[in-house]
Design a protein around this motif. Sequence first.
Motif, PDB file in Angstrom:
ATOM      1  N   UNK A   1      -1.556  -1.726  -1.291  1.00 57.75           N
ATOM      2  CA  UNK A   1      -1.232  -3.124  -0.377  1.00 57.75           C
ATOM      3  C   UNK A   1       0.029  -3.947  -0.175  1.00 57.75           C
ATOM      4  N   UNK A   2       0.546  -3.614  -1.254  1.00 59.54           N
ATOM      5  CA  UNK A   2       2.234  -3.669  -1.435  1.00 59.54           C
ATOM      6  C   UNK A   2       3.347  -2.638  -1.215  1.00 59.54           C
ATOM      7  N   UNK A   3       2.599  -1.892  -0.953  1.00 61.59           N
ATOM      8  CA  UNK A   3       4.348  -1.049  -0.037  1.00 61.59           C
ATOM      9  C   UNK A   3       3.712  -1.120   1.461  1.00 61.59           C
ATOM     10  N   UNK A   4       2.512  -1.879   1.753  1.00 62.80           N
ATOM     11  CA  UNK A   4       2.492  -2.065   3.987  1.00 62.80           C
ATOM     12  C   UNK A   4       2.869  -3.263   3.771  1.00 62.80           C
ATOM     13  N   UNK A   5       3.068  -4.464   2.461  1.00 62.37           N
ATOM     14  CA  UNK A   5       3.612  -6.005   2.525  1.00 62.37           C
ATOM     15  C   UNK A   5       5.127  -5.629   2.865  1.00 62.37           C
ATOM     16  N   UNK A   6       5.618  -5.069   1.748  1.00 63.83           N
ATOM     17  CA  UNK A   6       7.089  -4.409   1.801  1.00 63.83           C
ATOM     18  C   UNK A   6       7.723  -3.994   2.614  1.00 63.83           C
ATOM     19  N   UNK A   7       6.524  -2.859   3.288  1.00 62.47           N
ATOM     20  CA  UNK A   7       7.119  -1.971   4.674  1.00 62.47           C
ATOM     21  C   UNK A   7       7.502  -3.154   5.922  1.00 62.47           C
ATOM     22  N   UNK A   8       6.184  -4.087   5.729  1.00 60.55           N
ATOM     23  CA  UNK A   8       5.909  -4.784   7.131  1.00 60.55           C
ATOM     24  C   UNK A   8       7.896  -5.903   7.059  1.00 60.55           C
TER      25      UNK A   8
END
Length: 43
Positions: free
Chosen positions: A24-31
Amino acid sequence: MVKDKEVLQRIEDISNLSEEKKKYIFDFIDMCLRDDKTQKAYK
């Protein structure tokens, strides 16, 4: 090499999370990074 101690501490904290929370955190950072790059490309 990470020079910012706050960033390093956050990375270490994230590494201790469950796989689901890390994703979840990495997806948000990537976004956020993608959106920033897109904004810079159109300025």
